[in-house]
Scaffold this active site. Structure first.
Site, PDB file in Angstrom:
ATOM      1  N   ARG A  38       0.714  -1.272   0.020  1.00  0.00           N
ATOM      2  CA  ARG A  38       0.040  -0.041   0.067  1.00  0.00           C
ATOM      3  C   ARG A  38       0.937   1.419  -0.235  1.00  0.00           C
ATOM      4  O   ARG A  38       0.517   2.363  -0.449  1.00  0.00           O
ATOM      5  CB  ARG A  38      -0.966  -0.031   1.204  1.00  0.00           C
ATOM      6  CG  ARG A  38      -2.216  -0.323   0.973  1.00  0.00           C
ATOM      7  CD  ARG A  38      -3.214  -0.250   2.151  1.00  0.00           C
ATOM      8  NE  ARG A  38      -2.429  -0.648   3.350  1.00  0.00           N
ATOM      9  CZ  ARG A  38      -3.150  -0.868   4.626  1.00  0.00           C
ATOM     10  NH1 ARG A  38      -4.415  -0.658   4.424  1.00  0.00           N
ATOM     11  NH2 ARG A  38      -2.380  -1.467   5.505  1.00  0.00           N
ATOM     12  N   HIS A 233       6.792 -27.016  12.361  1.00  0.00           N
ATOM     13  CA  HIS A 233       7.939 -27.300  12.192  1.00  0.00           C
ATOM     14  C   HIS A 233       8.544 -28.621  13.087  1.00  0.00           C
ATOM     15  O   HIS A 233       9.021 -29.751  12.400  1.00  0.00           O
ATOM     16  CB  HIS A 233       9.076 -26.443  13.028  1.00  0.00           C
ATOM     17  CG  HIS A 233       8.689 -24.858  12.328  1.00  0.00           C
ATOM     18  ND1 HIS A 233       8.490 -24.837  10.795  1.00  0.00           N
ATOM     19  CD2 HIS A 233       8.634 -23.754  13.075  1.00  0.00           C
ATOM     20  CE1 HIS A 233       8.312 -23.444  10.878  1.00  0.00           C
ATOM     21  NE2 HIS A 233       8.668 -22.702  12.200  1.00  0.00           N
TER      22      HIS A 233
HETATM   23  C1  BG6 Z   1       9.014 -19.378  13.159  1.00  0.00           C
HETATM   24  C2  BG6 Z   1       8.062 -18.876  14.451  1.00  0.00           C
HETATM   25  O1  BG6 Z   1       8.375 -20.085  12.354  1.00  0.00           O
HETATM   26  O2  BG6 Z   1      10.273 -20.129  13.328  1.00  0.00           O
HETATM   27  C3  BG6 Z   1       9.389 -18.260  15.360  1.00  0.00           C
HETATM   28  O3  BG6 Z   1       7.235 -18.373  14.123  1.00  0.00           O
HETATM   29  C4  BG6 Z   1      10.679 -18.860  15.507  1.00  0.00           C
HETATM   30  O4  BG6 Z   1       8.753 -18.002  16.639  1.00  0.00           O
HETATM   31  C5  BG6 Z   1      11.162 -19.335  14.032  1.00  0.00           C
HETATM   32  O5  BG6 Z   1      11.308 -18.243  16.084  1.00  0.00           O
HETATM   33  C6  BG6 Z   1      12.293 -20.324  14.289  1.00  0.00           C
HETATM   34  O6  BG6 Z   1      12.917 -20.393  13.162  1.00  0.00           O
HETATM   35  P1  BG6 Z   1      14.417 -20.763  12.944  1.00  0.00           P
HETATM   36  O7  BG6 Z   1      14.700 -20.887  11.448  1.00  0.00           O
HETATM   37  O8  BG6 Z   1      15.236 -19.504  13.502  1.00  0.00           O
HETATM   38  O9  BG6 Z   1      14.755 -21.953  13.793  1.00  0.00           O
END
Ligand code: BG6
Length: 479
Positions: A38, A233
């Site tokens: 935007r 994850h």
């Molecule tokens: C994200 C989460 O998906 O993954 C975060 O929303 C988290 O809270 C992050 O910190 C961790 O990712 P990485 O790649 O730093 O382990």
């Protein structure tokens, strides 16, 4: 096309990844990157910000000359994603820019409440129709906040796009080391025969972070660790560790096997779950003073299938932990019979395989040896593989490079399918509900910079086990 082009994700991740793909000659020279947002920016202003960000977040690979070649590919389009009319003019703009048939990838780097309206507007403007080129869409997490909302989102997106046009990102799947789990298991012969209930005592998956909720407090306080980390994850890592070998690296073959793992996860007993909240969390700006949002969780899961019957999987993740580490530890059973005269009360230490996802990427195998110059004493030693020493000191590519490239090429192997997302919510929802709806259950407090609440240790101790960290310099057992 990046929707939400003025945001953090575009600057920190997406454009640095595209720049690195260009630098490696993996982004077609005739590609165009159009950012939509935007703000009343022009191309110059947009590129200026992207350049600063790429310099900062891609420091080790930033090259002035390459940036000057890359920059002209990027343009800015001012539009309001909540105005259907803006999509019509955007469609005309894109047609002019392309000057003929072209493939398009739409990336939703926007607030989750805009996913459905944006997808609907793309549909109404005819922008999902594949007449003359592919039309693909990338959707960031969070993909819903429970089974019902995920299902509604899936339905809304399916109304406009076919499943083979949809790419749901889980950046953990783009990490080199997470992808390597499949290569480790299925590009070798020696590990797979012992990868089952006959040899494995239990498996641990840990994603520990040292950061607190920081400037994301508002989002985080309504989300919590189970939705933020486990539904996506951690369960994705679980599927990679536990799945059966697919017949090919084809996206559907792979995802079918992952879904089977999620389907076989036994409903989690609430007594096997521990939630925690770090001290001081409620004093964070944008956090409710009486918040019971968990910033730590530890669970024990079982997978009810032939391979894993009776093998517990212990999964944990938390913010503000003692150190940053994501790792998977496979603890094998002890030898069935000990022929050595060990000192009174001593047992052989089990073999342990630790896969370090980050930060010290590598794999460690711990096994027993005879202590030299002793009669029959043993010691555990470590056989190690480090990406650093085997593949040089350069940084591993960011997960977004792999994922953007795959999405552009239409390879969905490293993206979550709609049924995968829903099955994952089916596992997580009852745990969230039990902790949110039963007033006597409140997350246990834990101190910053520790390994979480003591209760998580008791969860392990109940079965005579302990949390372990086997990668990098840790190599410790947390009693
Ligand atoms: C994200 C989460 O998906 O993954 C975060 O929303 C988290 O809270 C992050 O910190 C961790 O990712 P990485 O790649 O730093 O382990």
């Amino acid at each position: 096309m990046i929707f939400g082009a003025s945001g953090d994700l575009t600057h920190r991740k997406l454009v640095p990844a595209l720049y690195n793909l260009f630098r490696k000659d993996r982004l077609m020279r005739h590609a165009r990157i159009v950012g939509v947002a935007r703000r009343p920016w022009d191309n110059e202003r947009f590129r200026w910000g992207l350049r600063q960000a790429t310099q900062e977040f891609s420091a080790e690979t930033f090259d002035e000359e390459i940036w000057y070649e890359f920059e002209p590919l990027v343009t800015y389009y001012q539009g309001n994603l909540e105005h259907p009319g803006d999509y019509q003019s955007l469609a005309v703009h894109l047609d002019q820019l392309e000057g003929g048939p072209a493939d398009r990838l739409y990336y939703l780097a926007i607030a989750p409440d805009l996913y459905i309206p944006t997808v609907e507007c793309l549909g109404q403007a005819g922008m999902a129709e594949e007449n003359g080129g592919t039309r693909r869409i990338v959707i960031e997490k969070p993909f819903g906040r429970d089974l019902q909302s995920a299902h509604e989102l899936n339905q809304a997106v399916h109304y406009v796009f076919n499943e083979n046009q949809i790419f749901r990102i889980d950046h953990y799947l783009g990490k080199e080391t997470a992808q390597n789990i499949l290569f480790f298991r299925f590009a070798n012969t020696i590990f797979e025969p012992v990868w089952n209930r006959r040899y494995v005592d239990h498996v641990q998956i840990a994603v520990a972070e040292t950061v607190d909720v920081g400037h994301r407090a508002k989002f985080y306080d309504s989300t919590g660790v189970l939705r933020d980390m486990f539904q996506n994850h951690l369960l994705q890592l679980l599927t990679l560790i536990a799945m059966e070998p697919p017949a090919s690296f084809d996206d559907n073959a792979l995802r079918n096997e992952k879904v089977k793992v999620l389907q076989a996860v036994r409903p989690v007993d609430i007594e096997d779950t521990i939630l925690g909240q770090y001290e001081g969390y409620c004093e964070t700006e944008d956090v409710r003073p009486d918040s019971v949002t968990p910033t730590y969780a530890a669970l024990m899961l079982h997978i009810d299938n032939w391979r894993w019957q009776g093998v517990p999987f212990y999964i944990r993740s938390g913010k503000v932990m003692a150190s940053k580490t994501s790792e998977i530890t496979v603890v094998f059973q002890r030898p069935p019979h000990v022929m050595f005269n060990l000192p009174e009360g001593n047992q052989l230490t089990p073999n342990i395989l630790s896969m370090c996802i980050q930060p010290d990427e590598g794999i460690h195998l711990k096994f027993e040896t005879k202590l030299p110059d002793s009669g029959q004493e043993t010691r555990s030693v470590d056989m190690e593989f480090h990406y650093r020493s085997s593949f040089g000191n350069g940084p591993l590519p960011d997960a977004y490079e792999r994922l953007l490239l795959d999405a552009m090429q239409g390879d969905a192997s490293l993206f979550a399918r709609s049924d995968e997302i829903e099955h994952a919510w089916k596992i997580i929802d009852p745990i969230v509900a039990a902790w949110e709806n039963e007033p006597q259950r409140r997350p246990y407090p834990y101190q910053r910079g520790t390994w979480g609440p003591d209760e998580a240790r008791l969860l392990m101790r109940r079965s005579g086990r302990s949390w372990r960290l086997g990668c990098g310099d840790h190599d410790v057992m947390i009693q």
